[in-house]
Scaffold this active site. Structure first.
Site, short mmCIF file in Angstrom:
data_model
loop_
_atom_site.label_atom_id
_atom_site.label_comp_id
_atom_site.label_asym_id
_atom_site.label_seq_id
_atom_site.Cartn_x
_atom_site.Cartn_y
_atom_site.Cartn_z
N ASN A 127 43.19 51.52 31.93
CA ASN A 127 43.12 50.20 31.54
C ASN A 127 42.00 49.89 30.66
O ASN A 127 41.03 50.31 30.51
CB ASN A 127 42.61 49.36 32.85
CG ASN A 127 42.82 47.92 32.69
OD1 ASN A 127 42.07 47.48 31.74
ND2 ASN A 127 43.47 47.23 33.46
N ASP A 135 41.24 46.88 29.05
CA ASP A 135 40.61 45.47 29.15
C ASP A 135 39.45 45.53 28.44
O ASP A 135 39.18 44.57 27.41
CB ASP A 135 40.76 44.94 30.19
CG ASP A 135 42.11 44.65 30.74
OD1 ASP A 135 43.24 44.93 29.99
OD2 ASP A 135 42.21 44.25 32.07
N HIS A 136 38.52 46.43 28.93
CA HIS A 136 37.22 45.95 28.73
C HIS A 136 36.56 46.62 27.27
O HIS A 136 35.59 46.40 26.88
CB HIS A 136 36.31 46.87 29.73
CG HIS A 136 36.54 45.98 31.02
ND1 HIS A 136 36.23 44.92 31.09
CD2 HIS A 136 36.69 46.64 32.30
CE1 HIS A 136 36.41 44.25 32.45
NE2 HIS A 136 36.89 45.35 32.91
N HIS A 172 45.74 43.78 30.82
CA HIS A 172 45.99 42.80 31.53
C HIS A 172 46.03 41.54 30.65
O HIS A 172 44.98 40.95 30.38
CB HIS A 172 44.76 42.73 32.92
CG HIS A 172 45.04 41.42 33.54
ND1 HIS A 172 44.61 41.21 34.92
CD2 HIS A 172 46.06 40.40 33.64
CE1 HIS A 172 44.83 40.16 35.57
NE2 HIS A 172 45.83 39.67 34.59
N ARG A 190 45.55 38.00 30.57
CA ARG A 190 45.08 36.91 31.60
C ARG A 190 45.76 35.65 31.05
O ARG A 190 45.53 35.34 29.73
CB ARG A 190 43.80 37.07 31.77
CG ARG A 190 43.50 38.24 32.68
CD ARG A 190 41.65 38.39 33.08
NE ARG A 190 41.54 37.14 33.91
CZ ARG A 190 41.65 37.24 35.32
NH1 ARG A 190 41.42 38.25 35.85
NH2 ARG A 190 41.23 36.27 36.09
N ARG A 220 40.90 36.04 28.28
CA ARG A 220 39.64 36.28 28.17
C ARG A 220 39.29 37.79 27.39
O ARG A 220 38.10 37.83 26.86
CB ARG A 220 38.66 36.54 29.53
CG ARG A 220 39.14 37.53 30.53
CD ARG A 220 38.18 37.49 31.64
NE ARG A 220 38.59 36.20 32.55
CZ ARG A 220 38.30 36.47 33.82
NH1 ARG A 220 37.74 37.37 34.33
NH2 ARG A 220 38.56 35.44 34.48
N GLU A 231 49.73 44.28 32.83
CA GLU A 231 49.41 43.58 33.90
C GLU A 231 49.56 42.17 33.68
O GLU A 231 49.05 41.50 32.74
CB GLU A 231 48.06 44.01 34.17
CG GLU A 231 47.76 44.68 35.62
CD GLU A 231 46.27 45.12 35.87
OE1 GLU A 231 45.65 43.77 36.26
OE2 GLU A 231 45.67 46.27 35.50
N THR A 283 37.06 39.85 38.07
CA THR A 283 38.24 40.76 38.06
C THR A 283 39.35 40.39 38.98
O THR A 283 39.13 39.68 39.96
CB THR A 283 37.80 42.37 38.15
OG1 THR A 283 39.04 43.41 37.85
CG2 THR A 283 37.22 42.67 39.31
N THR A 284 40.57 41.24 39.13
CA THR A 284 41.43 40.69 40.21
C THR A 284 40.96 41.10 41.58
O THR A 284 40.36 41.89 41.76
CB THR A 284 42.73 41.80 40.07
OG1 THR A 284 42.97 41.95 38.60
CG2 THR A 284 43.84 41.30 40.77
N GLU A 286 51.43 49.35 43.57
CA GLU A 286 50.20 49.83 43.42
C GLU A 286 49.26 49.35 44.38
O GLU A 286 49.19 48.09 44.81
CB GLU A 286 49.50 49.24 42.10
CG GLU A 286 48.19 49.76 41.72
CD GLU A 286 47.57 49.57 40.32
OE1 GLU A 286 48.30 49.15 39.47
OE2 GLU A 286 46.36 49.28 40.37
N HIS A 318 41.92 49.86 41.45
CA HIS A 318 40.74 48.89 41.26
C HIS A 318 39.54 49.71 42.15
O HIS A 318 39.48 49.88 42.82
CB HIS A 318 41.30 47.85 42.37
CG HIS A 318 40.59 46.63 41.63
ND1 HIS A 318 39.38 46.05 41.99
CD2 HIS A 318 40.99 45.69 40.49
CE1 HIS A 318 39.12 45.00 41.38
NE2 HIS A 318 39.94 44.84 40.47
N GLY A 340 40.11 51.44 34.90
CA GLY A 340 39.50 50.89 33.62
C GLY A 340 38.01 50.73 33.42
O GLY A 340 37.61 51.65 32.95
N HIS A 341 37.19 50.04 34.23
CA HIS A 341 36.06 49.53 34.06
C HIS A 341 34.96 50.95 34.07
O HIS A 341 34.44 51.30 33.14
CB HIS A 341 35.55 48.89 35.17
CG HIS A 341 34.15 48.49 34.92
ND1 HIS A 341 32.88 49.00 35.59
CD2 HIS A 341 33.46 47.61 34.15
CE1 HIS A 341 31.85 48.51 35.35
NE2 HIS A 341 32.09 47.71 34.37
N1 PXP Z 1 44.74 48.16 38.91
C1 PXP Z 1 44.99 46.77 38.83
C2 PXP Z 1 46.01 45.98 39.32
C3 PXP Z 1 43.80 45.96 38.16
O1 PXP Z 1 44.08 44.47 38.42
C4 PXP Z 1 42.81 46.46 37.61
C5 PXP Z 1 41.65 45.62 36.98
O2 PXP Z 1 42.26 45.04 36.06
C6 PXP Z 1 42.80 47.83 37.81
C7 PXP Z 1 43.70 48.60 38.54
C8 PXP Z 1 41.74 48.65 37.26
O3 PXP Z 1 40.66 48.24 37.93
P1 PXP Z 1 38.98 48.73 37.34
O4 PXP Z 1 38.81 48.25 36.00
O5 PXP Z 1 38.05 48.33 38.61
O6 PXP Z 1 38.97 50.32 37.29
#
Ligand code: PXP
Length: 244
Positions: free
Chosen positions: A11, A13-14, A47, A49, A53, A74, A104-105, A155, A195, A217-218
């Site tokens: 992921n 996103d960051h 994602h 959103r 953001r 996402e 976050t989610t 998931e 997550h 992701g993070h």
């Molecule tokens: N899976 C889903 C459905 C998520 O919403 C997220 C966060 O965007 C992730 C995985 C990845 O989470 P993390 O950034 O904590 O690894």
């Protein structure tokens, strides 16, 4: 059950969060996605959103067009975002709940309250050839509802596991995930999880042969600050495939 290679979805996103911090046009999540692909991940996740953001429409389109591995968008089951997804047709869409103020989610989809809305979005996406995953908590009801809806895969939310502090809590969450994954497999689902997975807690998750894919992701983007993105992705793939 034989333990096979587990797939990593990164992921990105960051990278866009960092870009937003200064209002610059770098770092570019599109470039990050290409580097993650080069480093050997199986798919890219981003994602889009409602509040935009981090990831923007432009990012999603360019990621889809510049990688050969599948792009997993996402998204919330929201009219505007769904219209975008139906037009851009990512290889996969993962439906998640979304609250404006969350960091976050938080938690999986509420398939009781939003059954009709989610079912409608799943069908529309599937009609356009998009593979649809539902992000659900590790509970029987959610997984059975996902089956009724007819999504392609699920998931499992590992958020509670990743936040658990004591050994007792951790073991309880691992059991819930394991039971949910077994149920999902018995219903014919391919099972992903994600997550809060990081370089330490991933070991416990990959012991479960039912899980075929992790979306992370993070932790990976954070580690990339120290060691670079290629190394961060390669290290995670190495840990994921040490499934003893
Ligand atoms: N899976 C889903 C459905 C998520 O919403 C997220 C966060 O965007 C992730 C995985 C990845 O989470 P993390 O950034 O904590 O690894």
């Amino acid at each position: 059950m034989a333990k096979t290679v587990i797939k990593l979805g990164v992921n990105v996103d960051h990278t866009a969060t960092l870009r937003r911090a200064r209002g610059t046009d770098y770092p570019d999540p599109v470039v990050a996605a290409m580097i993650c692909e080069y480093a050997g991940c199986a798919s890219i996740v981003a994602h889009l959103r409602e509040d935009r953001r981090h990831i923007q429409e432009r990012d999603a389109i360019l990621i889809r067009d510049n990688i050969k591995i599948p792009f997993n968008l996402e998204m919330a089951a929201n009219k505007e975002i769904a219209a975008f997804a139906l037009k851009m047709r990512p290889a996969q869409a993962t439906l998640v709940p979304e609250k404006r103020k969350e960091l976050t989610t938080e938690g999986g989809l509420d398939l009781g309250k939003y059954y009709k809305k989610i079912e409608g979005t799943v069908k529309k996406l599937q009609d356009k050839g998009v593979i649809v995953s539902l992000f659900v908590d590790a509970d029987k009801r959610s997984i059975e509802s996902a089956k009724k809806i007819g999504c392609d895969l699920i998931e499992i939310n590992t958020g509670r596991f990743s936040e658990a502090k004591t050994t007792r809590e951790i073991n309880r969450e691992l059991s819930r995930i394991k039971e949910a994954a077994q149920l999902a497999r018995s219903l014919g689902f391919a099972v992903a999880a994600g997550h809060g997975i990081n370089y330490a807690n991933v070991r416990d998750i990959v012991k479960m042969p039912e899980i075929e894919e992790l979306n992370i992701g993070h932790a990976i983007i954070s580690r990339a600050v120290y060691v670079g993105l290629v190394c961060a992705v390669e290290e995670m793939i190495g840990l994921m495939n040490n499934r003893k």
